[in-house]
Design a protein around this motif. Structure first.
Motif, PDB file in Angstrom:
ATOM      1  N   GLU A   1      61.391   0.251  53.121  1.00 37.28           N
ATOM      2  CA  GLU A   1      62.176   1.117  54.012  1.00 37.28           C
ATOM      3  C   GLU A   1      63.085   2.002  53.490  1.00 37.28           C
ATOM      4  O   GLU A   1      63.245   3.227  53.775  1.00 37.28           O
ATOM      5  N   VAL A   2      63.647   1.810  52.117  1.00 35.06           N
ATOM      6  CA  VAL A   2      64.448   2.500  51.302  1.00 35.06           C
ATOM      7  C   VAL A   2      63.660   3.211  50.501  1.00 35.06           C
ATOM      8  O   VAL A   2      63.906   4.442  50.416  1.00 35.06           O
ATOM      9  N   MET A   3      62.705   2.896  50.016  1.00 38.18           N
ATOM     10  CA  MET A   3      61.804   3.637  48.922  1.00 38.18           C
ATOM     11  C   MET A   3      60.959   4.612  49.669  1.00 38.18           C
ATOM     12  O   MET A   3      60.869   5.796  49.145  1.00 38.18           O
ATOM     13  N   GLY A   4      60.608   4.551  50.906  1.00 36.74           N
ATOM     14  CA  GLY A   4      59.727   5.653  51.480  1.00 36.74           C
ATOM     15  C   GLY A   4      58.387   5.766  50.692  1.00 36.74           C
ATOM     16  O   GLY A   4      57.697   4.920  50.215  1.00 36.74           O
ATOM     17  N   ASP A   5      58.215   7.293  50.442  1.00 34.31           N
ATOM     18  CA  ASP A   5      56.963   7.670  49.730  1.00 34.31           C
ATOM     19  C   ASP A   5      56.997   7.354  48.249  1.00 34.31           C
ATOM     20  O   ASP A   5      55.989   7.476  47.606  1.00 34.31           O
ATOM     21  N   SER A   6      58.202   6.790  47.739  1.00 38.32           N
ATOM     22  CA  SER A   6      58.256   6.397  46.335  1.00 38.32           C
ATOM     23  C   SER A   6      57.667   5.032  46.188  1.00 38.32           C
ATOM     24  O   SER A   6      57.543   4.568  45.033  1.00 38.32           O
ATOM     25  N   TYR A   7      57.332   4.205  47.206  1.00 39.54           N
ATOM     26  CA  TYR A   7      56.878   2.989  47.211  1.00 39.54           C
ATOM     27  C   TYR A   7      55.439   3.042  46.862  1.00 39.54           C
ATOM     28  O   TYR A   7      54.531   3.741  47.552  1.00 39.54           O
ATOM     29  N   ALA A   8      54.869   2.770  45.731  1.00 38.82           N
ATOM     30  CA  ALA A   8      53.525   2.780  45.230  1.00 38.82           C
ATOM     31  C   ALA A   8      52.605   1.454  45.668  1.00 38.82           C
ATOM     32  O   ALA A   8      53.023   0.366  45.321  1.00 38.82           O
ATOM     33  N   PHE A   9      51.513   1.800  46.291  1.00 39.43           N
ATOM     34  CA  PHE A   9      50.767   1.031  46.606  1.00 39.43           C
ATOM     35  C   PHE A   9      49.237   1.434  46.851  1.00 39.43           C
ATOM     36  O   PHE A   9      48.940   2.513  47.197  1.00 39.43           O
ATOM     37  N   SER A  10      48.420   0.550  46.459  1.00 40.61           N
ATOM     38  CA  SER A  10      46.900   0.741  46.516  1.00 40.61           C
ATOM     39  C   SER A  10      45.971  -0.458  46.799  1.00 40.61           C
ATOM     40  O   SER A  10      46.363  -1.534  46.775  1.00 40.61           O
ATOM     41  N   ASP A  11      45.058  -0.032  47.803  1.00 39.63           N
ATOM     42  CA  ASP A  11      44.255  -1.231  48.319  1.00 39.63           C
ATOM     43  C   ASP A  11      42.971  -1.044  47.871  1.00 39.63           C
ATOM     44  O   ASP A  11      41.852  -1.626  48.064  1.00 39.63           O
ATOM     45  N   GLU A  12      42.693  -0.021  46.643  1.00 40.15           N
ATOM     46  CA  GLU A  12      41.317   0.243  46.109  1.00 40.15           C
ATOM     47  C   GLU A  12      40.969  -1.045  45.610  1.00 40.15           C
ATOM     48  O   GLU A  12      41.674  -1.771  44.680  1.00 40.15           O
ATOM     49  N   ASN A  13      39.895  -1.185  45.497  1.00 40.30           N
ATOM     50  CA  ASN A  13      39.105  -2.247  44.736  1.00 40.30           C
ATOM     51  C   ASN A  13      39.703  -2.358  43.273  1.00 40.30           C
ATOM     52  O   ASN A  13      39.624  -1.277  42.552  1.00 40.30           O
ATOM     53  N   MET A  14      40.318  -3.239  42.892  1.00 36.70           N
ATOM     54  CA  MET A  14      40.864  -3.321  41.424  1.00 36.70           C
ATOM     55  C   MET A  14      39.987  -3.274  40.241  1.00 36.70           C
ATOM     56  O   MET A  14      40.421  -2.587  39.055  1.00 36.70           O
ATOM     57  N   TRP A  15      38.870  -3.683  40.397  1.00 35.48           N
ATOM     58  CA  TRP A  15      37.825  -3.206  39.237  1.00 35.48           C
ATOM     59  C   TRP A  15      37.531  -1.906  39.371  1.00 35.48           C
ATOM     60  O   TRP A  15      37.154  -1.485  37.944  1.00 35.48           O
ATOM     61  N   VAL A  16      37.399  -1.011  40.373  1.00 31.07           N
ATOM     62  CA  VAL A  16      37.164   0.161  40.386  1.00 31.07           C
ATOM     63  C   VAL A  16      38.291   0.880  39.789  1.00 31.07           C
ATOM     64  O   VAL A  16      38.096   1.828  39.062  1.00 31.07           O
TER      65      VAL A  16
END
Length: 402
Positions: free
Chosen positions: A354-369
């Motif tokens: 909630e504090v970081m907003g768009d600065s929070y980095a997240f990915s649900d892409e397949n980690m092998w890809v």
């Protein structure tokens, strides 16, 4: 962390173009805002909960090993039997990695409220996996204090454009041809199965140590096993020795294992899972700090709040939360407050988002890809305003020659 680090003045609204051509803006919130958002209950460290996971992971190792030892020798076909041992080693490497993560919790004092318990448990668990506990604890602590800092971070420090050119003995990127995919595959295999040992022995991917000279063996003096390594402070000396004693003790245990049960038994039940555990460690940490969207900073534009945000949370199915204790899913929070135990990290992560907003980095892409993509896209960093983003000579993403 010092007040100087917290209050360090940096350029507001600092931005750059990331590897894919998207605008990246460096965070301007303060570490105080992050800390104020985290519920106090997240800091509770329960000795019973922490030991539960230690004994659970050990029980899984014993269970998997017992089942394999009972069933696999009964397989008549040689090739099926060999394949079964490899599958078993892969499965066994999962709780092995979980044990490694719990030792890592000990190093951050997130295991319990008692420092002596943390260090005793961490020393035993890490030594079993041939990790020098205190050595890793100290170098890893410096990594946390300077994540994303180009000249102070301790692991997976990317070369700048100038360093990349110098390494390849050219003066312009146009002189370099793109790496063939087969070269990337070769480099990935070396990284995944040799990178962890290379890091412990020579501090590869860490900061350069010109004071050691440029002989072929000079990097060995930067080893995590050397009490006088430039990685450490003088006060760390005897703790590094204690770490080495843990490694020696484990070699003695392995020697006794082979004497009593044979080399093959040790090979399939310890060595193969150990090798695959090392792979998981590099796999996890490389992808926590190498991504097309992640920044690196020169000193004048770095502060702790920005550095801790220069990492990324990912998803790794059932394995991540159950076996790897959420180290993949809650890594951003871990960089802001490393003494929060993993079983409270989901709550803390939700709060800081909630504090970081768009600065929070997240990915649900397949980690092998993502592993392949990061290896192809993330060769060096470039930028002229103190904020540097990944670039490559493979013709992928933003053209670094323009």
């Amino acid at each position: 962390m010092s007040s100087v680090t917290i209050s360090k003045s940096v350029t507001k609204n600092l931005s750059a173009v990331d590897t894919l051509g998207n605008k990246f803006t460096a965070p301007d919130y303060t570490i105080k805002q992050i800390l104020d958002a985290i519920p106090k209950k997240c800091y509770n460290r329960y000795l019973t909960s922490s030991f539960y996971y230690v004994f659970r992971d050990i029980a899984l190792c014993i269970t998997f090993g017992s089942i394999a030892q009972y069933l696999i020798p009964k397989i008549d076909n040689y090739y099926l039997r060999a394949a079964s041992w490899l599958i078993y080693a892969f499965i066994q490497s999962l709780p092995y990695t979980g044990i490694w993560v719990l030792a890592h919790e000990c190093g951050h004092q997130a295991f319990s409220d008692y420092g002596w318990v943390n260090d005793t448990v961490g020393w035993i668990l890490h030594s079993y996996l041939l990790v020098p506990y205190f050595s890793w604890k100290y170098s890893h602590g410096k990594h946390h204090k300077a994540t994303g800092h180009l000249t102070r971070d301790m692991v997976f420090v990317p070369p700048t454009k100038e360093e990349f050119l110098n390494k390849n003995h050219v003066i312009s990127l146009s002189e370099l041809s793109a790496d063939a995919p087969i070269i990337t595959l070769k480099d990935l295999l070396i990284q995944q199965f040799g990178g962890w040992l290379a890091y412990l022995v020579t501090d590869v991917t860490g900061q350069p140590h010109p004071e050691l000279g440029n002989k072929w063996y000079s990097s060995l003096f930067a080893s995590h096993f050397n009490p006088s390594s430039p990685i450490f402070e003088k006060r760390d000396y005897w703790f590094i020795v204690l770490s080495d004693l843990g490694i020696i003790s484990q070699f003695f245990i392995l020697y006794q294992w082979i004497n009593h049960f044979g080399w093959f038994n040790c090979f399939v039940h310890w060595f193969l899972p150990y090798v695959l555990t090392n792979h998981w460690l590099v796999f996890i940490t490389y992808l926590q700090h190498s991504d097309v969207t992640l920044p690196h900073y020169e000193d004048h534009e770095w502060n702790f709040a920005r550095g801790a945000a220069a990492t990324i949370d990912r998803k790794f199915g059932f394995i991540g939360p159950f076996f790897f204790h959420d180290i993949i899913e809650t890594h951003v929070l871990h960089h802001y407050v490393s003494r929060i135990p993993f079983y409270n990290a989901r709550i803390g992560t939700k709060a800081i988002k909630e504090v970081m907003g768009d600065s929070y980095a997240f990915s649900d892409e397949n980690m092998w890809v993502t592993l392949w993509k990061s290896a192809r896209y993330c060769q060096f960093v470039d930028g002229n305003n103190g904020l540097k983003m990944f670039r490559n000579v493979n013709g992928l993403g933003v053209d670094p020659t323009k």
